[in-house]
Write a protein that holds these residues in place. Structure first.
Motif, PDB file in Angstrom:
ATOM      1  N   GLU A 128     -11.002  23.941  -8.313  1.00 43.72           N
ATOM      2  CA  GLU A 128      -9.727  24.278  -8.351  1.00 43.72           C
ATOM      3  C   GLU A 128      -8.503  23.787  -8.166  1.00 43.72           C
ATOM      4  O   GLU A 128      -8.275  22.866  -7.595  1.00 43.72           O
ATOM      5  CB  GLU A 128      -9.774  24.992  -6.603  1.00 43.72           C
ATOM      6  CG  GLU A 128     -10.713  25.621  -6.585  1.00 43.72           C
ATOM      7  CD  GLU A 128     -11.392  26.102  -4.937  1.00 43.72           C
ATOM      8  OE1 GLU A 128     -10.228  25.449  -3.910  1.00 43.72           O
ATOM      9  OE2 GLU A 128     -11.923  25.852  -4.356  1.00 43.72           O
ATOM     10  N   ASP A 174     -11.308  23.404  -0.345  1.00 38.12           N
ATOM     11  CA  ASP A 174     -12.341  23.906  -0.958  1.00 38.12           C
ATOM     12  C   ASP A 174     -11.873  25.160  -0.965  1.00 38.12           C
ATOM     13  O   ASP A 174     -11.731  25.571   0.901  1.00 38.12           O
ATOM     14  CB  ASP A 174     -13.766  23.797  -0.312  1.00 38.12           C
ATOM     15  CG  ASP A 174     -14.963  24.492  -0.946  1.00 38.12           C
ATOM     16  OD1 ASP A 174     -14.675  24.926  -2.679  1.00 38.12           O
ATOM     17  OD2 ASP A 174     -15.446  25.035  -0.688  1.00 38.12           O
ATOM     18  N   GLN A 175     -11.299  25.883  -1.171  1.00 35.62           N
ATOM     19  CA  GLN A 175     -11.465  27.382  -1.528  1.00 35.62           C
ATOM     20  C   GLN A 175     -12.015  28.820  -1.904  1.00 35.62           C
ATOM     21  O   GLN A 175     -13.269  28.297  -2.369  1.00 35.62           O
ATOM     22  CB  GLN A 175     -10.018  27.924  -0.959  1.00 35.62           C
ATOM     23  CG  GLN A 175      -8.693  26.665  -0.250  1.00 35.62           C
ATOM     24  CD  GLN A 175      -7.619  26.808  -1.177  1.00 35.62           C
ATOM     25  OE1 GLN A 175      -7.245  25.851  -1.487  1.00 35.62           O
ATOM     26  NE2 GLN A 175      -6.686  27.513   0.098  1.00 35.62           N
ATOM     27  N   PRO A 227     -11.915  30.613  -3.955  1.00 31.21           N
ATOM     28  CA  PRO A 227     -12.451  30.404  -6.022  1.00 31.21           C
ATOM     29  C   PRO A 227     -14.631  29.681  -5.970  1.00 31.21           C
ATOM     30  O   PRO A 227     -14.372  28.774  -5.416  1.00 31.21           O
ATOM     31  CB  PRO A 227     -12.409  30.256  -6.854  1.00 31.21           C
ATOM     32  CG  PRO A 227     -10.848  29.995  -6.250  1.00 31.21           C
ATOM     33  CD  PRO A 227     -10.640  30.153  -4.144  1.00 31.21           C
ATOM     34  N   GLY A 251     -15.102  27.690  -7.642  1.00 31.90           N
ATOM     35  CA  GLY A 251     -15.676  25.984  -8.315  1.00 31.90           C
ATOM     36  C   GLY A 251     -14.705  25.027  -6.909  1.00 31.90           C
ATOM     37  O   GLY A 251     -15.410  25.768  -5.716  1.00 31.90           O
TER      38      GLY A 251
END
Ligand SMILES: [Ca+2]
Ligand SMILES: [Ca+2]
Ligand SMILES: [Ca+2]
Ligand SMILES: [Ca+2]
Length: 574
Positions: A43, A50-51, A53, A55
């Motif tokens: 991301e 860390d969200q 998506p 990645g």
């Protein structure tokens, strides 16, 4: 020595993906390198959290460099007080070799003061894509940055650095302009010589653009960067963040956080992807490669690794008991895998033959054929090189009394061709499902017959003065593929013929004309035509490999019944 505990599970190839790419491939179109801006890999979004998506983001890489899907990560906490390790002296420039850089303990300008630096490497459809970033102590001015990826191990000394550049080292320079967007990215390759930095890609020469989310990418999509335009939370895994004048804070103030990425493989255009060892983030007076260097944060970032396995091969020759009947020949397949992103060199293997007990073990490499002797040289060279992701199978054959043979193999390799010693290693011990044992059945054949060769037609003679002499022939054969130990042969009339002996596979021992004296026949003493003399021989022993007693549960035995008179006429019919 740096040892990379290589494990195949850490190696994950992320899909480059998408139906569109698949369609392109199906149409035979050339496949371009993986674009750096791919939220399914990492991301690049101006924050460290860390969200949604798929990645990763830095929250997963902190605090120890592990986590997420990264092949390898590094997270460095750098000082923001007076004991900071910083560059020192006019020689500290990108165009000079590392041996000319100076270092000291001190305090860089606040806007150039690195607080944390990080990097993470990914295999994206075969491309080495590295993401990197830093956060700084203050935003009271613009800061230019550089990120070095060194092939050699680089360390610090009291006044400078240990280690030197290797051809193929990569430098990314960029800027972090307060109030503006990232607008400069240059990627260089160290080539040495008069002009040691070769420009691979640049926003100055090739252009670039910023998307709606604020991510600046080179036109070729192989390098991108973003800094935080708004305050962004500091992840808990950071272990704290201090901002100038505010102390410990929960958010990175605008422009304090920077992250970028570069597709190393695509920018190198098909030449060998290097195997990096060290990562350095640095601040500088400008993004120019001749700028004065300020603060740095240095850490290990080993992108090479190997793994090794070991499993028994079952075929006509393995596992097989040797002709000595006591040792076993076993063939092993030893797969060596390059789990890193660059070619590794000069691979060797070593077998652990120092087993407990009396299991004298010797091994040799049978394929590929090599020079060198495992029993005298220890490590034997098996491969000149092994490409990233490739596996090569080595065949090793061992002779041992251990059944099954359980031992370990160690593979070693050099992370660069120039490396003096093999700096990568991995070991594997044959697991329960990877060994093979032989299961021989100890077997013996005992034969016994009357011995007419002694002169009497039946082997029975009348003795002068009374009684009878009965003579027999006895033979005992080891009818198994293992040796028999502690072999005893005992006749109930003659006594012990062998005690504590050894019979090798197929060996026969013969005792001819063994005679004893009998006073009475078994029966029919009144009818000489029917009188007979019986005796029995018993054999015991233990299999040298199986440890099993022969004839278990019934002892091997044979009985000979010798008649007093030679048989003739119809009464002889059985
Ligand atoms: Ca991010
Ligand atoms: Ca995510
Ligand atoms: Ca520092
Ligand atoms: Ca610092």
């Amino acid at each position: 020595m740096r040892r990379v505990p290589a494990s195949a599970s850490r190696w994950r190839s992320l899909p480059r993906a998408g139906l569109f790419v698949s369609l392109l491939l199906a149409c035979g179109a050339a496949l371009a390198g993986a674009p750096v801006k791919d939220p399914n890999v990492f991301e690049l979004d101006g924050n460290a959290h860390d969200q949604a998506p798929a990645g990763d983001d830095w929250e997963l890489i902190a605090p120890d460099g592990t986590g997420g899907n990264a092949l390898r990560g590094v997270f460095i906490t750098d000082s923001v007080t007076g004991d900071d390790k910083i560059f020192h002296g006019g020689g500290s420039k990108d165009v000079r070799d590392i041996s000319q850089w100076g270092a000291t303990t001190g305090e860089p300008p606040d806007k150039n003061d690195i607080e944390h630096a990080y990097a993470a490497a990914y295999n994206v459809g075969g491309d080495l894509v590295i993401y990197f970033g830093l956060d700084r102590f203050s935003t009271d001015g613009d800061s230019a940055m550089g990120f070095w990826f060194f092939k050699n191990n680089i360390g610090t000394t009291a006044t400078g650095f240990s280690g030197v550049h290797a051809v193929g080292d990569i430098l990314v320079t960029s800027d972090n302009v307060t109030g503006g967007t990232v607008s400069v990215i240059n990627v260089f390759k160290w080539v040495g010589g008069q002009n040691p930095l070769q420009l691979l890609a640049s926003s100055t020469t090739g252009g670039g653009s910023t998307d709606g989310a604020g991510v600046f990418c080179l036109t070729n999509t192989y390098a991108c960067a973003i800094r935080n335009a708004t305050a962004q939370p500091v992840p808990a895994s950071w272990g704290g963040y201090t901002f100038k004048g505010a102390g410990a804070v929960n958010d990175f103030p605008p422009f304090a956080f920077y992250e970028g990425g570069v597709n190393i493989s695509a920018l190198l255009g098909g030449s060998e992807t290097p195997c990096f060892s060290s990562f350095m983030a640095m601040t500088r007076t400008s993004a120019s490669e001749t700028a004065q260097l300020k603060d740095f944060a240095l850490g290990a970032f080993p992108l090479c690794g190997i793994s090794v396995g070991k499993a028994c091969v079952v075929d006509a020759d393995s596992p097989k008991i040797n002709s000595d009947g006591e040792s076993i020949h076993t063939k092993f397949n030893i797969p060596i895998t390059n789990t890193g992103v660059g070619t590794v060199y000069d691979l060797s293997i070593e077998e652990d033959t120092a087993l407990p007990g009396s299991f004298a073990t010797s091994c040799h490499v049978s394929s590929p054929i090599v020079s060198g002797n495992m029993s005298t040289d220890g490590a034997v060279a098996v491969l000149a090189s092994l490409g990233a992701g490739a596996t090569s199978n080595i065949i090793v054959e061992c002779d041992s009394k251990a059944n099954p043979l359980v031992n370990s193999v160690t593979a070693r390799a050099k992370s660069t061709q120039a490396q003096a010693n093999r700096d990568l290693s991995a070991s594997h011990t044959t697991g329960s499902g990877e060994t093979c044992a032989v299961q021989p059945d100890p077997a013996i054949i005992v034969t016994k017959e009357c011995a007419p060769s002694t002169g009497a037609p039946t082997g029975v003679k009348l003795k002068v003065g009374g009684g009878f002499e009965v003579c027999v022939n006895i033979s005992v054969k080891n009818d198994s593929v293992e040796s028999l130990k502690s072999v005893s042969i005992t006749d109930n009339h003659i006594g012990a013929l062998l005690t504590g002996g050894t019979l090798t596979p197929g060996q026969t021992v013969t005792y001819n004309n063994q005679c004893y004296t009998a006073t009475n026949a078994d029966g029919n003493e009144t009818n000489p035509a029917e009188a007979a003399f019986s005796d029995e021989v018993n054999v015991s022993g233990v299999g040298a490999i199986s440890g099993e007693p022969v004839g278990d549960p019934a002892l091997p035995e044979a009985t000979a019944t010798c008649k007093l008179c030679p048989c003739s006429g119809p009464s002889c019919a059985p």
